[in-house]
Design a protein around this motif. Structure first.
Motif, mmCIF file in Angstrom:
data_model
loop_
_atom_site.group_PDB
_atom_site.id
_atom_site.type_symbol
_atom_site.label_atom_id
_atom_site.label_comp_id
_atom_site.label_asym_id
_atom_site.label_seq_id
_atom_site.Cartn_x
_atom_site.Cartn_y
_atom_site.Cartn_z
ATOM 1 N N SER A 1 -5.059 3.175 -12.302
ATOM 2 C CA SER A 1 -3.832 2.287 -11.974
ATOM 3 C C SER A 1 -4.308 1.063 -11.344
ATOM 4 C CB SER A 1 -2.648 3.148 -10.987
ATOM 5 O OG SER A 1 -3.287 3.315 -9.934
ATOM 6 N N PRO A 2 -5.100 0.210 -12.328
ATOM 7 C CA PRO A 2 -5.560 -1.204 -11.867
ATOM 8 C C PRO A 2 -4.430 -1.697 -11.059
ATOM 9 C CG PRO A 2 -5.895 -0.764 -14.076
ATOM 10 C CD PRO A 2 -5.096 0.221 -13.737
ATOM 11 N N GLY A 3 -4.868 -2.319 -9.750
ATOM 12 C CA GLY A 3 -3.852 -3.042 -9.002
ATOM 13 C C GLY A 3 -3.223 -2.442 -7.764
ATOM 14 N N SER A 4 -3.232 -0.780 -8.009
ATOM 15 C CA SER A 4 -2.500 -0.102 -6.912
ATOM 16 C C SER A 4 -3.374 -0.070 -5.523
ATOM 17 C CB SER A 4 -2.580 1.337 -7.509
ATOM 18 O OG SER A 4 -1.414 1.503 -8.090
ATOM 19 N N TRP A 5 -4.538 -0.126 -5.531
ATOM 20 C CA TRP A 5 -5.364 -0.299 -4.430
ATOM 21 C C TRP A 5 -4.746 -1.304 -3.458
ATOM 22 C CZ3 TRP A 5 -7.965 3.639 -2.244
ATOM 23 C CH2 TRP A 5 -8.793 3.335 -1.022
ATOM 24 N N GLU A 6 -4.419 -2.510 -4.114
ATOM 25 C CA GLU A 6 -3.955 -3.589 -3.277
ATOM 26 C C GLU A 6 -2.360 -3.591 -3.026
ATOM 27 O OE1 GLU A 6 -5.427 -6.167 -1.677
ATOM 28 O OE2 GLU A 6 -7.112 -5.229 -2.445
ATOM 29 N N HIS A 7 -1.744 -2.705 -3.987
ATOM 30 C CA HIS A 7 -0.316 -3.106 -3.969
ATOM 31 C C HIS A 7 0.427 -1.746 -3.066
ATOM 32 C CE1 HIS A 7 4.082 -3.536 -5.405
ATOM 33 N NE2 HIS A 7 4.024 -2.014 -5.571
ATOM 34 N N ALA A 8 -0.138 -0.411 -3.147
ATOM 35 C CA ALA A 8 0.225 0.667 -2.559
ATOM 36 C C ALA A 8 -0.413 1.059 -1.059
ATOM 37 C CB ALA A 8 -0.075 2.037 -3.182
ATOM 38 N N ARG A 9 0.154 1.814 -0.240
ATOM 39 C CA ARG A 9 -0.380 2.162 0.814
ATOM 40 C C ARG A 9 -1.644 2.822 0.643
ATOM 41 N NH1 ARG A 9 -0.680 6.494 3.802
ATOM 42 N NH2 ARG A 9 0.941 7.654 2.933
ATOM 43 N N ARG A 10 -2.790 2.473 1.533
ATOM 44 C CA ARG A 10 -4.071 2.966 1.319
ATOM 45 C C ARG A 10 -4.251 4.473 2.137
ATOM 46 N NH1 ARG A 10 -7.279 -2.016 1.458
ATOM 47 N NH2 ARG A 10 -6.506 -3.060 -0.166
ATOM 48 N N PRO A 11 -5.063 5.535 1.756
ATOM 49 C CA PRO A 11 -5.198 6.562 2.265
ATOM 50 C C PRO A 11 -5.323 6.558 3.984
ATOM 51 C CG PRO A 11 -6.844 6.260 0.303
ATOM 52 C CD PRO A 11 -6.084 5.234 0.688
ATOM 53 N N SER A 12 -4.533 7.609 4.626
ATOM 54 C CA SER A 12 -4.595 7.777 6.038
ATOM 55 C C SER A 12 -5.960 8.365 6.223
ATOM 56 C CB SER A 12 -3.735 8.412 6.545
ATOM 57 O OG SER A 12 -3.384 9.590 6.013
ATOM 58 N N ALA A 13 -6.326 8.676 7.605
ATOM 59 C CA ALA A 13 -7.468 9.606 7.955
ATOM 60 C C ALA A 13 -7.318 10.995 7.244
ATOM 61 C CB ALA A 13 -7.709 9.738 9.247
ATOM 62 N N ARG A 14 -6.130 11.281 7.622
ATOM 63 C CA ARG A 14 -5.629 12.750 7.096
ATOM 64 C C ARG A 14 -5.680 12.944 5.598
ATOM 65 N NH1 ARG A 14 -1.303 14.737 5.220
ATOM 66 N NH2 ARG A 14 -0.029 12.943 5.471
ATOM 67 N N GLU A 15 -5.141 11.993 4.785
ATOM 68 C CA GLU A 15 -5.022 12.016 3.307
ATOM 69 C C GLU A 15 -6.424 12.141 2.699
ATOM 70 O OE1 GLU A 15 -0.917 9.898 2.344
ATOM 71 O OE2 GLU A 15 -2.668 8.676 2.627
ATOM 72 N N LEU A 16 -7.400 11.059 3.592
ATOM 73 C CA LEU A 16 -9.028 11.175 3.295
ATOM 74 C C LEU A 16 -9.447 12.587 3.284
ATOM 75 C CD1 LEU A 16 -10.629 7.826 4.497
ATOM 76 C CD2 LEU A 16 -10.370 8.442 2.157
ATOM 77 N N THR B 1 -8.755 5.065 -7.917
ATOM 78 C CA THR B 1 -7.330 4.383 -8.100
ATOM 79 C C THR B 1 -7.326 3.509 -8.966
ATOM 80 O OG1 THR B 1 -7.042 5.184 -5.940
ATOM 81 C CG2 THR B 1 -5.843 3.480 -6.550
ATOM 82 N N GLU B 2 -8.227 2.582 -8.973
ATOM 83 C CA GLU B 2 -8.263 1.284 -9.815
ATOM 84 C C GLU B 2 -8.695 1.540 -11.392
ATOM 85 O OE1 GLU B 2 -6.389 -0.772 -7.764
ATOM 86 O OE2 GLU B 2 -7.644 -2.325 -8.841
ATOM 87 N N HIS B 3 -9.185 2.869 -11.709
ATOM 88 C CA HIS B 3 -9.346 3.166 -13.110
ATOM 89 C C HIS B 3 -7.947 3.703 -13.487
ATOM 90 C CE1 HIS B 3 -11.520 4.867 -16.467
ATOM 91 N NE2 HIS B 3 -10.627 5.919 -16.365
#
Lengths: 215, 215
Positions: free
Chosen positions: B132-147, B128-130
Motif C-alpha cells: 500500500s504505497p503511501g501508507s507508511w507516511e499516512h498511517a500510524r507506524r508500528p509500536s515497539a509491541r507491534e514490532l 508496507t510500501e509494496h
C-alpha cells in the motif's frame, strides 16, 4: 463433509478466517485459474505455478512429461497445493493492521499419476474446461501422441483448509477514536479484456461465444 | 548480474520462456502483490500465500510470530518462493496447445529472520510500501509491541529464475492450415475498484490520494 480433518490442515493462526465446509473449498478452487504446487526435490522445497481442474473431490494437475517437478510430485511423495484469490487491499489506521482480503485454499496429500487413455482423457477434459470452458468441444482433441506427452496428476481433496478474509480493517479502538488516518478497502478486480485473435487466423474470423461471452 | 546461476534455478522446460536478466526478476516481483512460500514441515512441503516486499536484491516476507510455517521458514532451512502474474488465456486450435500467458519468478534460498528494531522497521516499511504505497507516511507506524509481534524474514534474490509467456498460441502447422478452430488470447486484467471506506470513519472523510489515485 467438513474440512480440516488432520492437524496440518487445521488452521491455527487467524481461526476466525478459517472456513470449514467443503462447498467453500470447491468455490475457491473453481474461482481460481492457477495453483501453486510445492514438492520436495533433493531435500529442498520447490514451488511452481501450474494449471489445474477440479472434478468432485479430485484436483487434476498437468504439465509436460519432461518436467522434473511434476515427475517428482507424482512419485508418491507428499505435495501441497495452494490457490489464492486476492479481493482487496485493507488500509488500516495503523501500519500493523494493514491486511489483504483474500480467499485461499491449501490442499495436502499425495498426487497420483493418471494413467490409461480414458482416465487421462477425462482429466484433460476437466483441466481444459477449467482453463477455457467450451474449448473441449470447439478445439481439436488430444491425439494419442499428445496424450502420451502429457503428464496428469490427481490429488484427493480430503485434506484441505480454506481461509477467507473479507470486510473492513480491524483497527485498535484507540486508533479508531483518534481518527488518525483513512481506513478502508481498495477492491481488486480481475476481468477479461477484448479477445486478441491469432494473427494466422483468416481475416474476419468471428470470435466464438465461449470466448467472447466469458466473464 | 544474470539469473539462473545454479542448476535448480536453471529453467529446463520451455527454455524459450526463460528470461535471464535481473531487471526482469525485479519487474515481476514489483508487479505482484502476494507470493507463495514453500517450506518443508515435518517432512512434507507446505505452501502458503504471504505478503512480501523487495529492496534491491532482498525479498522481505512477513507474518505473525505465532505462525509455525513462518517460524520454520526462518530456521535455516531451504525455502522456495514464487510470484505469478496471469496475463491471458491462450486458446489454441488444439486442446494440447492451450496455454496461459504469464510472468513468474521463482526464488530459492535460505530465509533469515530480520532482528533489531531498526532493521525490522526498515523491512516493514518496504513491505508496507509494496502492499500500500503511501501508507507508511499516512498511517500510524508500528509500536515497539507491534514490532515484537511481527516476524520478518529476508531472502536473498541471488538464486532465482523468471519465466514469461506472451503472444498468440503455438499451434501445429496442420492445425493452422486446417482452420479447425478459433485461436487467440483472452487477456486477463487486474484493476482496483472504488475504495470502500471503513464504516467507523466519520461521515464525509475524504479518500486520500495514495489510495484514490492508485493504479
Amino acid at each position: 463433509m467438513t474440512l480440516s480433518p488432520t492437524p496440518r490442515s487445521t488452521i491455527k493462526r487467524g481461526k476466525n478466517r478459517a472456513v470449514t465446509d467443503r462447498s467453500a473449498l470447491h468455490a475457491v478452487l473453481d474461482a481460481g485459474l492457477v495453483c501453486h504446487l510445492a514438492v520436495v526435490v533433493d531435500g529442498a522445497p520447490v514451488v511452481l505455478p501450474t494449471g489445474y481442474g477440479r472434478d468432485g473431490d479430485t484436483l487434476y494437475l498437468h504439465g509436460s512429461t519432461g518436467a522434473r517437478t511434476l515427475r517428482e510430485a507424482g512419485s508418491g511423495v507428499p505435495v501441497s497445493v495452494a490457490v489464492t484469490l486476492l479481493d482487496g487491499i485493507v488500509y488500516a489506521r495503523s501500519v500493523f493492521d494493514h491486511s489483504m482480503n483474500y480467499r485461499c485454499a491449501v490442499v495436502h496429500g499425495t498426487a497420483v499419476p493418471v494413467t490409461g487413455d480414458e482416465a487421462k482423457s477425462h482429466a484433460l477434459r476437466v483441466l481444459t474446461e477449467h482453463l477455457s470452458p467450451g474449448s473441449w468441444e470447439h478445439a481439436r482433441r488430444p491425439s494419442a501422441r499428445e496424450l502420451a506427452a502429457t503428464s496428469v496428476l490427481a490429488l484427493d481433496l480430503a485434506e484441505a483448509s480454506v481461509k477467507i478474509r473479507t470486510g473492513p480493517p480491524s483497527d485498535e479502538d484507540e486508533d479508531v477514536e483518534a481518527g488518525i488516518a483513512w481506513a478502508g478497502v481498495l477492491p481488486i478486480r480481475e476481468s477479461f479484456g477484448t479477445p486478441e485473435p491469432c494473427p494466422l487466423l483468416p481475416e474476419g474470423t468471428a470470435v466464438p461465444e465461449h470466448v467472447s461471452a466469458r466473464r
